[in-house]
Design a protein around this motif. Structure first.
Motif, PDB file in Angstrom:
ATOM      1  N   ARG A 123       7.123   2.145  -9.568  1.00 12.18           N
ATOM      2  CA  ARG A 123       6.240   2.093 -10.886  1.00 12.18           C
ATOM      3  C   ARG A 123       5.143   2.988 -11.109  1.00 12.18           C
ATOM      4  O   ARG A 123       5.142   3.569 -12.015  1.00 12.18           O
ATOM      5  N   ARG A 124       4.369   3.321  -9.997  1.00 13.12           N
ATOM      6  CA  ARG A 124       3.563   4.271 -10.157  1.00 13.12           C
ATOM      7  C   ARG A 124       3.759   5.753 -10.299  1.00 13.12           C
ATOM      8  O   ARG A 124       3.545   6.568 -11.213  1.00 13.12           O
ATOM      9  N   LEU A 125       5.087   5.961  -9.498  1.00 16.88           N
ATOM     10  CA  LEU A 125       5.757   7.161  -9.851  1.00 16.88           C
ATOM     11  C   LEU A 125       6.333   7.666 -11.103  1.00 16.88           C
ATOM     12  O   LEU A 125       5.954   8.732 -11.624  1.00 16.88           O
ATOM     13  N   VAL A 126       6.729   6.219 -11.840  1.00 16.45           N
ATOM     14  CA  VAL A 126       7.169   6.587 -13.066  1.00 16.45           C
ATOM     15  C   VAL A 126       6.326   6.931 -14.306  1.00 16.45           C
ATOM     16  O   VAL A 126       6.312   7.716 -14.928  1.00 16.45           O
ATOM     17  N   ILE A 127       5.196   5.859 -14.228  1.00 20.63           N
ATOM     18  CA  ILE A 127       4.181   5.890 -15.150  1.00 20.63           C
ATOM     19  C   ILE A 127       3.529   7.346 -14.733  1.00 20.63           C
ATOM     20  O   ILE A 127       3.182   7.856 -15.879  1.00 20.63           O
ATOM     21  N   GLY A 128       3.257   7.602 -13.640  1.00 25.61           N
ATOM     22  CA  GLY A 128       2.455   8.954 -13.549  1.00 25.61           C
ATOM     23  C   GLY A 128       3.301  10.085 -13.941  1.00 25.61           C
ATOM     24  O   GLY A 128       2.971  10.959 -14.577  1.00 25.61           O
ATOM     25  N   SER A 129       4.882  10.086 -13.840  1.00 24.86           N
ATOM     26  CA  SER A 129       5.515  11.044 -14.260  1.00 24.86           C
ATOM     27  C   SER A 129       5.378  11.210 -15.854  1.00 24.86           C
ATOM     28  O   SER A 129       5.512  12.278 -16.389  1.00 24.86           O
ATOM     29  N   LEU A 130       5.621  10.003 -16.254  1.00 22.90           N
ATOM     30  CA  LEU A 130       5.455  10.015 -17.990  1.00 22.90           C
ATOM     31  C   LEU A 130       4.022  10.628 -18.401  1.00 22.90           C
ATOM     32  O   LEU A 130       4.039  11.091 -19.371  1.00 22.90           O
ATOM     33  N   ILE A 131       3.106  10.267 -17.826  1.00 21.54           N
ATOM     34  CA  ILE A 131       1.808  10.729 -18.110  1.00 21.54           C
ATOM     35  C   ILE A 131       1.763  12.138 -17.977  1.00 21.54           C
ATOM     36  O   ILE A 131       1.232  12.812 -18.744  1.00 21.54           O
ATOM     37  N   VAL A 177      -0.510  13.298 -12.405  1.00 21.53           N
ATOM     38  CA  VAL A 177       0.044  13.642 -11.071  1.00 21.53           C
ATOM     39  C   VAL A 177      -0.691  12.907 -10.182  1.00 21.53           C
ATOM     40  O   VAL A 177      -0.157  12.348  -9.168  1.00 21.53           O
ATOM     41  N   TYR A 178      -1.860  12.917 -10.285  1.00 17.43           N
ATOM     42  CA  TYR A 178      -2.825  12.031  -9.400  1.00 17.43           C
ATOM     43  C   TYR A 178      -2.410  10.585  -9.384  1.00 17.43           C
ATOM     44  O   TYR A 178      -2.431  10.119  -8.160  1.00 17.43           O
ATOM     45  N   PHE A 179      -2.251  10.171 -10.231  1.00 16.76           N
ATOM     46  CA  PHE A 179      -1.709   8.663 -10.516  1.00 16.76           C
ATOM     47  C   PHE A 179      -0.502   8.332  -9.674  1.00 16.76           C
ATOM     48  O   PHE A 179      -0.179   7.244  -8.938  1.00 16.76           O
ATOM     49  N   LYS A 219       0.970  -1.101   0.051  1.00 14.22           N
ATOM     50  CA  LYS A 219      -0.249   0.072   0.086  1.00 14.22           C
ATOM     51  C   LYS A 219       1.003   1.368  -0.012  1.00 14.22           C
ATOM     52  O   LYS A 219       0.222   2.355   0.104  1.00 14.22           O
ATOM     53  N   SER A 220       2.402   1.076   0.093  1.00 11.98           N
ATOM     54  CA  SER A 220       2.976   2.460  -0.008  1.00 11.98           C
ATOM     55  C   SER A 220       3.152   2.812  -1.651  1.00 11.98           C
ATOM     56  O   SER A 220       2.880   2.257  -2.324  1.00 11.98           O
ATOM     57  N   MET A 221       3.830   3.908  -1.359  1.00  8.18           N
ATOM     58  CA  MET A 221       3.944   4.518  -2.947  1.00  8.18           C
ATOM     59  C   MET A 221       5.059   3.547  -3.503  1.00  8.18           C
ATOM     60  O   MET A 221       6.101   3.232  -3.098  1.00  8.18           O
ATOM     61  N   SER A 222       4.557   3.376  -4.897  1.00  6.36           N
ATOM     62  CA  SER A 222       5.498   2.256  -5.485  1.00  6.36           C
ATOM     63  C   SER A 222       6.207   3.284  -6.586  1.00  6.36           C
ATOM     64  O   SER A 222       5.717   4.381  -7.216  1.00  6.36           O
TER      65      SER A 222
END
Length: 125
Positions: A40-48, A79-81, A35-38
């Motif tokens: 993978r989500r940070l990288v994908i969110g940054s690309l979006i 940013v939300y993702f 449940k912590s920040m991953s």
């Protein structure tokens, strides 16, 4: 700085009482890597977000307001993702299972803390 044996025993005892009195709260406070920040989500969110900025800039260059608005929305979604935590259900608990609610009134954990506080006050006077 390491805890003494006495402090470690007290900490373990408090933790056990917390789990017994309010398991839902204890579970929410426990560190869970799923449940912590991953990354993978940070990288994908940054690309979006970068894609949204590029669409926003394209809307500005071609003077198309709708393209700029869409770019801004894409950027916000990125940013939300990137900043939200994943919502994977726990392996041990099914999704629709109701949680046990604590009974009204004083819990054993709080009453024991109050008793210890009262005992300290009596010892000081």
């Amino acid at each position: 700085m390491a805890l003494s044996e006495h402090e470690q025993r007290l900490l373990d005892q408090l933790e056990q009482q917390l789990h017994a009195d309010d398991p839902k709260f204890a579970h929410s406070m426990a560190s869970d890597t799923r449940k912590s920040m991953s990354t993978r989500r940070l990288v994908i969110g940054s690309l979006i977000t970068i894609a949204g900025i590029l669409v926003l800039l394209a809307g500005i260059v071609y003077q198309l307001t709708i393209v700029g608005v869409v770019g801004f929305l894409i950027m916000g979604a990125g940013v939300y993702f990137a900043t939200t935590k994943s919502r994977q259900p726990d392996a041990g608990q099914p999704e629709g299972r109701p949680s046990k609610t604590p009974s009204p009134g004083k819990s054993g954990f709080m009453s024991s803390l109050e008793d210890k506080w009262d005992e300290r006050k009596r010892d000081q006077t």
